[in-house]
Design a protein around this motif. Sequence first.
Motif, PDB file in Angstrom:
ATOM      1  N   CYS B  74      -5.665   9.439  -9.079  1.00  0.00           N
ATOM      2  CA  CYS B  74      -6.163  10.326  -9.305  1.00  0.00           C
ATOM      3  C   CYS B  74      -7.393   8.085  -9.482  1.00  0.00           C
ATOM      4  O   CYS B  74      -6.734   7.400 -10.902  1.00  0.00           O
ATOM      5  CB  CYS B  74      -7.290  10.393  -9.575  1.00  0.00           C
ATOM      6  N   CYS B  94     -15.439  11.307  -9.558  1.00  0.00           N
ATOM      7  CA  CYS B  94     -15.055  11.348  -8.615  1.00  0.00           C
ATOM      8  C   CYS B  94     -15.871  10.594  -7.172  1.00  0.00           C
ATOM      9  O   CYS B  94     -16.808  10.071  -6.831  1.00  0.00           O
ATOM     10  CB  CYS B  94     -14.724  12.797  -7.963  1.00  0.00           C
ATOM     11  N   CYS B  97     -12.157  10.123  -2.874  1.00  0.00           N
ATOM     12  CA  CYS B  97     -11.068   9.181  -2.060  1.00  0.00           C
ATOM     13  C   CYS B  97     -10.082  10.205  -0.982  1.00  0.00           C
ATOM     14  O   CYS B  97      -9.517  10.260  -0.557  1.00  0.00           O
ATOM     15  CB  CYS B  97     -10.193   8.688  -2.355  1.00  0.00           C
ATOM     16  N   CYS B 100      -5.310  12.751  -4.685  1.00  0.00           N
ATOM     17  CA  CYS B 100      -5.422  14.210  -5.148  1.00  0.00           C
ATOM     18  C   CYS B 100      -5.356  15.498  -4.345  1.00  0.00           C
ATOM     19  O   CYS B 100      -4.560  15.966  -4.580  1.00  0.00           O
ATOM     20  CB  CYS B 100      -6.631  14.338  -6.352  1.00  0.00           C
TER      21      CYS B 100
HETATM   22  S1  SF4 Z   1     -11.343  12.438  -5.015  1.00  0.00           S
HETATM   23 FE1  SF4 Z   1      -9.479  13.496  -6.270  1.00  0.00          FE
HETATM   24  S2  SF4 Z   1      -8.234  10.942  -6.780  1.00  0.00           S
HETATM   25 FE2  SF4 Z   1     -10.587  10.543  -5.751  1.00  0.00          FE
HETATM   26  S3  SF4 Z   1     -11.573  10.183  -6.988  1.00  0.00           S
HETATM   27 FE3  SF4 Z   1     -11.373  12.402  -7.437  1.00  0.00          FE
HETATM   28  S4  SF4 Z   1     -11.083  13.282  -8.738  1.00  0.00           S
HETATM   29 FE4  SF4 Z   1     -10.159  11.378  -7.991  1.00  0.00          FE
END
Ligand code: SF4
Lengths: 387, 201
Positions: B74, B94, B97, B100
């Motif tokens: 992340c 969040c 993206c 994760c």
């Molecule tokens: S999608 Fe996952 S990796 Fe991306 S910001 Fe959100 S929690 Fe973090």
Amino acid sequence: MVSNVTYLANVVHPVQLGILISIYFFYTGLSAGSFVLSSLGTVFGIQKYKPIAKAGVIMAVALLAIAPLHLIGDLEQPQRFYTLFFRLNPHSAISYGTFLLTLYPLNSLIYGWFLFRRDFATGAQELTGFRRVLYKFLSFGKMDLSKAALAKDAKIAKFLGTLGVPLALMVHGYTGFILADIQARALWHTGLMPLIFLMSAMVSGTGLLILVLMFSQRFLSPERTITPERKSLLLDIAQLMMWFIVVDATLMVIDFIMLYFDNVAGHAAAKLFLYGSHRTMFLGVEVGLGLLIPFIITLLPKTRKSLGWIGFASVLTLIGVIAMRINFVIGGQQIPLSADTLNPYTADPKHLIMIGIFALLEITILYLAFRFLPVYGLPKEKVQTEL
Amino acid sequence: MTEKKRRWAMVIDLRKCVGCNACTVSCKIENNVPEGVYRTWVKEIEKGDYPQVTRFRLPRLCNHCDNAPCLAACPVQATYRTEDGAILIDYDHCIGCKYCMAACPYDARFINPVRKTAEKCTFCYHRVEEGLLPACVTTCVGGARVFGNINDPESLVAKLVANNPVQVLKPEMNTQPYVFYIGADQNIMGARYDNLEKGEQ
Ligand code: SF4
Ligand code: SF4
């Protein structure tokens, strides 16, 4: 392993990082490739490549200006993208990428300015009309054309270019690490990934540079023609491309041999690409169209001396590298983690529209830059009657 | 002896799981999980040839790994770890993206189509903080799901882990999961690669 096992119930987990991310990798690769080619003359001092230094840096900047838009477009919360700059995670490749994607185009921009300053200053004094105003503005008042000043420009450009090469390598290397860091995905998790990304960046960067040079020299340069010197340089760059193809293909062969003898997930990935449903995209498009045919064209004495063939080979390398990005990014996530079939992927039409818009924007920027900036020196007197 | 820090964990005794999906449903209701996505679900396979054939089940959820690849991935620290080991997502930070989701070896994460952020099982942290059990644990018909502090030797999870052969999913990933299974069949614990393209042929 027990073979008579049937899956009765499970949840489908579609591929998450899709076409926008693949195309983002394609753009950064093109940018990194063009920058390295630009530096051959200015940093590595290979005289014959000096004439392409400016074209290379314009491409590097223009491509990297558009590339991150794909990333932002892919976010579910695009309006939060700026938090990437201060909510950092030292374990995440993306956190490093944020800064590389900022520093590298800035550095390229300043490096480019020092390559162009002489022409801006001269143009501001000698030309008339619109270009005079534009170049005067772009010179930011730095009009000194003495030998000492020009030598200083070259020195600074060399310094920034020297800084730019590792930055370019890192920008594209980091995209490789985005995938390589992910242990869960068998196709990605290899130390070769950053190298494969770098080499395919060189292949596609060279391919696009050749095409842009051909078009801009023919239609946008003051001479409006591909002079014999230009032709021989283009053919020379095509030979570079051939060697990039050789290295890229070698890495790919190593990668797939390793994958074939990898654990069960890796082996499944290798089989999927070599004789499963992805073989057309991989062996046919990525390897066949994108590497093999361009290699043959740039190898055979007859075709390697023809601009038409070289241009064709360049188009093929671009298609091949787009296929490579898609194969690795999307294909890598199709290998299931908990299912017994490939994870499905359907491209979001919104994403396809974004890719189209960004591509148009890119072409417009490149066109304007090559049309109005003194990439091939200043326009001759003709301009004065024209404007 | 100094008291060890609290560490939430779950044990799922598959000998007691009847595959009723009550956990799946209660989780959906408790956590308001939209259609088409799941924080927990029950995977089910059939093994063997008639008449020697048996069904096996595997309730799935986030493993709240000690060495969580999602946490490392992340880029904006939206994924974080609580004092007592649960891995949570800060929905206000969040950026979606999805990195994760690529990183989790267990398919535990998804994008909430309504909130537009990453989401996954939280061990019902909002309940646990109030001294309640996770919703799936309270509804589990067979009593297969057990939740508690694994660092407390008196807790049922600690006893179950100590006194039974337990398994975790994909230990080779070095994620150090804190969801332990009793009686998991190896054919259901990961993916199966022998006929990946049967859907397409
Ligand atoms: S999608 Fe996952 S990796 Fe991306 S910001 Fe959100 S929690 Fe973090
Ligand atoms: S199971 Fe997946 S989402 Fe949960 S902590 Fe582990 S890596 Fe993260």
